[in-house]
Design a protein around this motif. Sequence first.
Motif, PDB file in Angstrom:
ATOM      1  N   VAL A 248      58.048  20.968  -7.731  1.00  0.00           N
ATOM      2  CA  VAL A 248      57.936  22.277  -8.380  1.00  0.00           C
ATOM      3  C   VAL A 248      56.867  23.100  -7.681  1.00  0.00           C
ATOM      4  O   VAL A 248      55.744  22.632  -7.463  1.00  0.00           O
ATOM      5  CB  VAL A 248      57.586  22.120  -9.874  1.00  0.00           C
ATOM      6  CG1 VAL A 248      57.510  23.484 -10.551  1.00  0.00           C
ATOM      7  CG2 VAL A 248      58.618  21.230 -10.572  1.00  0.00           C
ATOM      8  N   ASN A 249      57.216  24.339  -7.323  1.00  0.00           N
ATOM      9  CA  ASN A 249      56.297  25.228  -6.619  1.00  0.00           C
ATOM     10  C   ASN A 249      56.169  26.559  -7.360  1.00  0.00           C
ATOM     11  O   ASN A 249      57.143  27.058  -7.935  1.00  0.00           O
ATOM     12  CB  ASN A 249      56.794  25.499  -5.197  1.00  0.00           C
ATOM     13  CG  ASN A 249      56.807  24.236  -4.348  1.00  0.00           C
ATOM     14  OD1 ASN A 249      55.777  23.604  -4.166  1.00  0.00           O
ATOM     15  ND2 ASN A 249      57.974  23.868  -3.847  1.00  0.00           N
ATOM     16  N   THR A 250      54.975  27.122  -7.307  1.00  0.00           N
ATOM     17  CA  THR A 250      54.738  28.414  -7.957  1.00  0.00           C
ATOM     18  C   THR A 250      54.989  29.591  -7.026  1.00  0.00           C
ATOM     19  O   THR A 250      54.927  30.738  -7.462  1.00  0.00           O
ATOM     20  CB  THR A 250      53.294  28.492  -8.467  1.00  0.00           C
ATOM     21  OG1 THR A 250      52.392  28.336  -7.359  1.00  0.00           O
ATOM     22  CG2 THR A 250      53.025  27.404  -9.494  1.00  0.00           C
ATOM     23  N   ALA A 265      59.496  26.102 -16.932  1.00  0.00           N
ATOM     24  CA  ALA A 265      60.804  26.546 -16.440  1.00  0.00           C
ATOM     25  C   ALA A 265      61.570  25.380 -15.827  1.00  0.00           C
ATOM     26  O   ALA A 265      62.794  25.271 -15.975  1.00  0.00           O
ATOM     27  CB  ALA A 265      60.622  27.665 -15.417  1.00  0.00           C
ATOM     28  N   CYS A 266      60.865  24.484 -15.138  1.00  0.00           N
ATOM     29  CA  CYS A 266      61.485  23.277 -14.589  1.00  0.00           C
ATOM     30  C   CYS A 266      62.065  22.427 -15.706  1.00  0.00           C
ATOM     31  O   CYS A 266      63.189  21.918 -15.599  1.00  0.00           O
ATOM     32  CB  CYS A 266      60.459  22.486 -13.779  1.00  0.00           C
ATOM     33  SG  CYS A 266      60.943  20.776 -13.429  1.00  0.00           S
ATOM     34  N   ALA A 267      61.326  22.248 -16.787  1.00  0.00           N
ATOM     35  CA  ALA A 267      61.800  21.444 -17.920  1.00  0.00           C
ATOM     36  C   ALA A 267      63.115  21.984 -18.463  1.00  0.00           C
ATOM     37  O   ALA A 267      64.042  21.229 -18.768  1.00  0.00           O
ATOM     38  CB  ALA A 267      60.747  21.419 -19.020  1.00  0.00           C
ATOM     39  N   THR A 284      61.649  11.412 -10.058  1.00  0.00           N
ATOM     40  CA  THR A 284      60.195  11.627 -10.053  1.00  0.00           C
ATOM     41  C   THR A 284      59.901  13.110  -9.886  1.00  0.00           C
ATOM     42  O   THR A 284      60.366  13.737  -8.932  1.00  0.00           O
ATOM     43  CB  THR A 284      59.528  10.839  -8.915  1.00  0.00           C
ATOM     44  OG1 THR A 284      59.784   9.439  -9.110  1.00  0.00           O
ATOM     45  CG2 THR A 284      58.027  11.075  -8.900  1.00  0.00           C
ATOM     46  N   LEU A 285      59.119  13.671 -10.827  1.00  0.00           N
ATOM     47  CA  LEU A 285      58.771  15.084 -10.796  1.00  0.00           C
ATOM     48  C   LEU A 285      57.361  15.253 -10.227  1.00  0.00           C
ATOM     49  O   LEU A 285      56.391  14.703 -10.773  1.00  0.00           O
ATOM     50  CB  LEU A 285      58.814  15.683 -12.208  1.00  0.00           C
ATOM     51  CG  LEU A 285      60.088  15.464 -13.042  1.00  0.00           C
ATOM     52  CD1 LEU A 285      59.966  16.199 -14.365  1.00  0.00           C
ATOM     53  CD2 LEU A 285      61.317  15.904 -12.288  1.00  0.00           C
ATOM     54  N   ASP A 286      57.264  15.990  -9.133  1.00  0.00           N
ATOM     55  CA  ASP A 286      55.966  16.388  -8.584  1.00  0.00           C
ATOM     56  C   ASP A 286      55.723  17.814  -9.065  1.00  0.00           C
ATOM     57  O   ASP A 286      56.180  18.780  -8.463  1.00  0.00           O
ATOM     58  CB  ASP A 286      55.994  16.308  -7.053  1.00  0.00           C
ATOM     59  CG  ASP A 286      54.647  16.642  -6.430  1.00  0.00           C
ATOM     60  OD1 ASP A 286      53.657  16.742  -7.193  1.00  0.00           O
ATOM     61  OD2 ASP A 286      54.580  16.834  -5.207  1.00  0.00           O
ATOM     62  N   LEU A 287      55.019  17.937 -10.187  1.00  0.00           N
ATOM     63  CA  LEU A 287      54.885  19.220 -10.866  1.00  0.00           C
ATOM     64  C   LEU A 287      53.816  20.091 -10.221  1.00  0.00           C
ATOM     65  O   LEU A 287      52.959  19.614  -9.467  1.00  0.00           O
ATOM     66  CB  LEU A 287      54.549  18.985 -12.337  1.00  0.00           C
ATOM     67  CG  LEU A 287      55.634  18.226 -13.121  1.00  0.00           C
ATOM     68  CD1 LEU A 287      55.085  17.748 -14.447  1.00  0.00           C
ATOM     69  CD2 LEU A 287      56.869  19.094 -13.324  1.00  0.00           C
ATOM     70  N   LEU A 321      49.197   9.045 -10.375  1.00  0.00           N
ATOM     71  CA  LEU A 321      49.032  10.179  -9.466  1.00  0.00           C
ATOM     72  C   LEU A 321      49.394  11.508 -10.120  1.00  0.00           C
ATOM     73  O   LEU A 321      49.333  12.558  -9.470  1.00  0.00           O
ATOM     74  CB  LEU A 321      49.893   9.977  -8.211  1.00  0.00           C
ATOM     75  CG  LEU A 321      49.453   8.844  -7.273  1.00  0.00           C
ATOM     76  CD1 LEU A 321      50.432   8.717  -6.109  1.00  0.00           C
ATOM     77  CD2 LEU A 321      48.049   9.103  -6.742  1.00  0.00           C
ATOM     78  N   GLY A 322      49.786  11.491 -11.383  1.00  0.00           N
ATOM     79  CA  GLY A 322      50.101  12.730 -12.078  1.00  0.00           C
ATOM     80  C   GLY A 322      51.545  13.173 -11.970  1.00  0.00           C
ATOM     81  O   GLY A 322      51.878  14.288 -12.367  1.00  0.00           O
ATOM     82  N   HIS A 323      52.413  12.306 -11.449  1.00  0.00           N
ATOM     83  CA  HIS A 323      53.840  12.608 -11.425  1.00  0.00           C
ATOM     84  C   HIS A 323      54.453  12.235 -12.782  1.00  0.00           C
ATOM     85  O   HIS A 323      53.891  11.403 -13.508  1.00  0.00           O
ATOM     86  CB  HIS A 323      54.546  11.833 -10.311  1.00  0.00           C
ATOM     87  CG  HIS A 323      54.062  12.169  -8.948  1.00  0.00           C
ATOM     88  ND1 HIS A 323      53.989  11.253  -7.929  1.00  0.00           N
ATOM     89  CD2 HIS A 323      53.597  13.330  -8.429  1.00  0.00           C
ATOM     90  CE1 HIS A 323      53.517  11.828  -6.833  1.00  0.00           C
ATOM     91  NE2 HIS A 323      53.271  13.087  -7.126  1.00  0.00           N
ATOM     92  N   PHE A 324      55.600  12.819 -13.083  1.00  0.00           N
ATOM     93  CA  PHE A 324      56.311  12.463 -14.312  1.00  0.00           C
ATOM     94  C   PHE A 324      57.626  11.805 -13.925  1.00  0.00           C
ATOM     95  O   PHE A 324      58.364  12.318 -13.075  1.00  0.00           O
ATOM     96  CB  PHE A 324      56.580  13.680 -15.196  1.00  0.00           C
ATOM     97  CG  PHE A 324      57.029  13.311 -16.583  1.00  0.00           C
ATOM     98  CD1 PHE A 324      56.096  13.071 -17.579  1.00  0.00           C
ATOM     99  CD2 PHE A 324      58.371  13.172 -16.892  1.00  0.00           C
ATOM    100  CE1 PHE A 324      56.492  12.712 -18.866  1.00  0.00           C
ATOM    101  CE2 PHE A 324      58.786  12.814 -18.168  1.00  0.00           C
ATOM    102  CZ  PHE A 324      57.832  12.579 -19.158  1.00  0.00           C
ATOM    103  N   GLU A 325      57.947  10.650 -14.558  1.00  0.00           N
ATOM    104  CA  GLU A 325      59.135   9.883 -14.184  1.00  0.00           C
ATOM    105  C   GLU A 325      60.168   9.868 -15.310  1.00  0.00           C
ATOM    106  O   GLU A 325      59.821   9.834 -16.494  1.00  0.00           O
ATOM    107  CB  GLU A 325      58.755   8.453 -13.817  1.00  0.00           C
ATOM    108  CG  GLU A 325      57.928   8.356 -12.545  1.00  0.00           C
ATOM    109  CD  GLU A 325      57.665   6.921 -12.127  1.00  0.00           C
ATOM    110  OE1 GLU A 325      57.572   6.670 -10.928  1.00  0.00           O
ATOM    111  OE2 GLU A 325      57.541   6.055 -13.037  1.00  0.00           O
ATOM    112  N   LEU A 326      61.425   9.874 -14.888  1.00  0.00           N
ATOM    113  CA  LEU A 326      62.555   9.746 -15.798  1.00  0.00           C
ATOM    114  C   LEU A 326      63.513   8.697 -15.237  1.00  0.00           C
ATOM    115  O   LEU A 326      63.533   8.450 -14.031  1.00  0.00           O
ATOM    116  CB  LEU A 326      63.316  11.066 -15.957  1.00  0.00           C
ATOM    117  CG  LEU A 326      62.565  12.328 -16.362  1.00  0.00           C
ATOM    118  CD1 LEU A 326      62.082  13.089 -15.143  1.00  0.00           C
ATOM    119  CD2 LEU A 326      63.463  13.221 -17.210  1.00  0.00           C
TER     120      LEU A 326
END
Length: 340
Positions: A248-250, A265-267, A284-287, A321-326
């Motif tokens: 995800v990039n701003t 918005a990614c969610a 794996t989400l790199d937010l 590392l602050g990633h979110f996994e599904l």
Amino acid sequence: MKGRTIILGHLGEVEAAALMVDGKLDDLLVDSDAPNPGTIYRAIADRPVKGQGGMFLKTPDGSAFLRQIKGLAPGQAILVQVSGFAEPGKAIPVAAKILFKSRYAIVTPDAPGLNISRSIKAESERDRLLEIAHDVAGEAGHGLILRSSCAGADAEEISEDITAMLALADTVMQDDATDMDVLVEGDGPHLLAWRDWTDPAEVITDDDGFDTHGVLDALEAARGIQVGLGGAASMFVEPTRALVAVDVNTGNDASLAAGIKANMACARALPRALRVRGLGGQITLDLAPMPKKDRRAFETALRQAFRGDDVETTLVGWTPLGHFELQRKRARVVVAEVLS
């Protein structure tokens, strides 16, 4: 274009079904050479896998893998159902729990009882459906679940659907042969669309329906990895052999709230992005950077977004590392592999 439109057709020689919602591609079903989920085999136990609690099985479509076996010996026949699509080079995933699923009814041979979808709230409607279920399946030896699509549906159509599924369940579950065989073929895209896309929609069957209703353009965009999130933000959805990476990039938004806005918005956009690409497995989400205090709001938004998605998805949580996994069931064929 407002509203829901279901387009049934072919992409080249491949059967496909598309769901357009308010002019956007919301879901896509594409056929493949792999056995469809829902296919039922009479399989033959081959060899156990030590340490994994599973066993490889022989089927007419190749090797299959069954988890959580108990009391199954090599050479024994067993009824199993395809539970998803296999990763390239791997065995077909199957389950010993057999379900017979149609538009209105799900017959559950191993779970007796009559149940109605919790989404049907009106007591009068629940009473009507219970009466239909008892009339048709009251003496059946199988369990029955009436799906949310039964709400307001014609009683005769529901009864016919239940009767057909019960008859199929009786035929399959009474099978006592010992050679491997395909007993039931899983539903293809057109049948799946009829079965699962039950909200009111215009149905298009014209030969050029994919072109005239914007499916081909939407599909071309979906074959790329970038998904716009509004403003300058975007996410990149990239499948690898090991997992699906989402970055995800701003963009050029340098405001203090840019990270949380992009992540929220990614969610909201992630379930549709995965559906139309047919992606599953480990994700794996790199937010974008955001304060830890905003993590709970992000999780709530993500959980709400997947609540309306029909593919089983587990929100695993945050990594060091602050990633979110599904973890998402491989319930769809990967569109890029079929249409490459």
